[in-house]
Design an enzyme around this catalytic site. Sequence first.
Site, PDB file in Angstrom:
ATOM      1  N   CYS A 138       0.842  -1.181   0.000  1.00 10.83           N
ATOM      2  CA  CYS A 138       0.000   0.000   0.000  1.00 10.83           C
ATOM      3  C   CYS A 138       0.887   1.244   0.000  1.00 10.83           C
ATOM      4  CB  CYS A 138      -0.949   0.084   1.185  1.00 10.83           C
ATOM      5  SG  CYS A 138      -2.021  -1.323   1.391  1.00 10.83           S
ATOM      6  N   ARG A 142       3.661  -0.218  -5.014  1.00 10.59           N
ATOM      7  CA  ARG A 142       3.424  -0.777  -3.680  1.00 10.59           C
ATOM      8  C   ARG A 142       2.080  -1.491  -3.570  1.00 10.59           C
ATOM      9  NH1 ARG A 142       6.832   2.023   0.306  1.00 10.59           N
ATOM     10  NH2 ARG A 142       5.483   1.113   1.862  1.00 10.59           N
ATOM     11  N   GLU A 197       5.790 -15.583 -10.955  1.00  9.63           N
ATOM     12  CA  GLU A 197       5.215 -14.280 -10.612  1.00  9.63           C
ATOM     13  C   GLU A 197       4.784 -13.493 -11.846  1.00  9.63           C
ATOM     14  OE1 GLU A 197       9.290 -11.873  -9.389  1.00  9.63           O
ATOM     15  OE2 GLU A 197       7.448 -11.340  -8.394  1.00  9.63           O
ATOM     16  N   LYS A 228       5.570  -4.314  -5.023  1.00 13.01           N
ATOM     17  CA  LYS A 228       7.031  -4.206  -5.068  1.00 13.01           C
ATOM     18  C   LYS A 228       7.632  -4.240  -3.682  1.00 13.01           C
ATOM     19  CE  LYS A 228      10.918  -3.522  -7.190  1.00 13.01           C
ATOM     20  NZ  LYS A 228      11.464  -4.748  -7.788  1.00 13.01           N
TER      21      LYS A 228
END
Length: 605
Positions: free
Chosen positions: A2, A27, A485, A600
């Site tokens: 976040c 994020r 991923e 990230k």
Amino acid sequence: MCGIIGIASNKSVSTNIINSLKKLEYRGYDSAGLATLNKNEINEKKCSGRVEQLEKILFKSPTEGNLGIGHVRWATHGIPNEVNAHPHSSEIVSVVHNGIIENSTELKNQLEKKGKKFKSQTDTEVITLLLTEELKTKNPLQAVQDTLAKLEGSFALGIIFKNFNNIIIGARRGSPLAVGYSNNENYLGSDSYALKSMTNKISYLDDGDICLLTKDKVEFYDLKKNKINKKVLILSEDKNIAQKGDYKNFMSKEIFEQPITTKNCINEYIDKERDEINFFNFPLDPKDINKIVLIGCGTAYHSCLVAKYWFENFTSLPVETDVASEFRYRNLRFNKKNLYIFVSQSGETADTSAALDLCKKNGAKTCSIVNVVESTIARNSDWTLPIHAGPEIGVASTKAFIGQMLLLYILALKISFLRNDLEKKDYQLKIKNLKKLPDLLTKCLKSEDKIQLVAKDFLEAKGSMFLGRGLSFPIALEGALKLKELSYLHAEGYPAGEMKHGPLALIENGLPVIIVCPNDKYFHKTVSNMQEVIARGGKILLITDSNDSVINENIRFTINLPKIDESLTPFLSTIPLQLLAYHVALLKKCDIDKPRNLAKSVTVE
Ligand code: M6R
């Protein structure tokens, strides 16, 4: 996880909030929102999906106000939808939150018993409702302090208040939070990256700190409610900070700039004229080190696994590796003569940071290898070695992995030399060879055309297997992680020698199997393991620097790597694996820079 932004200004803030949220999307990107204060009214706008969506909403219905907060979310409590997106507002307060409130269920039950109604499934709304109660009798600072006293868990908060037109309050426990300063404008941000386009003057909150921002001033309070001063740091300038240039996405840019980032890092630590490594300020005399302990998460952990082989091969030291989320809860015997090395691109990973704190509490000596020099992990460790890779924006770590391995390699060499484990001539030869690395990486990048053909095989595949031995085993793990991923395909990374102990059962006709097999001491053993796979129908992609004829049969594709010192092969074999994951994901039309469910910077446990 976040991202938080807050701006107190003398002009409208919504455009700058949106611009900062775009930077913070690395994020979290499953929903976004903002709240501004205008004419003493809280205006909240939010949506599921990306910041782009929020921007469209604001375009149709602009939000005025000289003060506001914004958020990008990576869901923890409640599915990613508009209702669960932040901010969470009541009539009088609006809150954005990173982290997890561990006692939210208990607090929610208490509030519901008092007749309070919840709109969302989030833990954050508990804070909004608690604050709404506290604000009936207290000023914003007291209300925040008393609310925080009821919360368990880790968090960073940004809060605005009706009736207090000019203040934003920020609070930090566990999750990072920074304040930025400018003329007639001050900022709150979950990291300096979001603030960099607006200011280079930053202060970081420490655990337990609260900050109170207006457009003209910033006040800080510590856990004991004392007013405190903070150091103002001047951030270094990052050129081309977030430009993709002609690349399709950040990941391809980051893959292709690896020769340059490697060169920068080598120039930073290795003497150009002499074959010598310039490392100073060791927290512990290398001759006194008892053991090396390497800790990280995900890709950073894989760099630790590679480094274990280097430390074991070059030094006489015992080496341990651990994933941070395990390390922090183990029953450890700390030793003041152990060197604990923490590896993290972001320097903000919650588990790695907590593992570092644990070492510090136990008086252990710590070293961090990070990409973000202003990060929490860098600031909290005894010794920091930046990898100098420049900002890594793609969620899948590529150039940071190469940078982490590079620094660990250099560190292993230096420690072994200072301990007299490695003779001067061998030490200098290794350094000479290392200097060739950037050019050899460029050659490896030429494998892209062939990799594009190989990638097609993965489209129909049920899964895939990545195998290697020795230094190539962690590279196989990393190759499998990258594929998972980015392309959401199942991939197993395995030590090639372990196949017959179970995973061989997975091999069937046409299953893609990637064999990382440099011409090292394991070569013939790995080739035998490959034959066992071929015999069961596996479709082989072989990555090797060997021309041995034994490997030419029944192999679907071979990627030939340039020759290099055996100890440096992990750098070269990483490149085709990164390209493979990238091209499979591209064919599958996956979101390359923002894979689903990931972020990230993993700032929650
Ligand atoms: O910022 P860090 O290096 O501490 O991050 C650790 C992992 O979350 C990270 O490497 C993750 O595994 C990457 N997305 C992998 O590409």
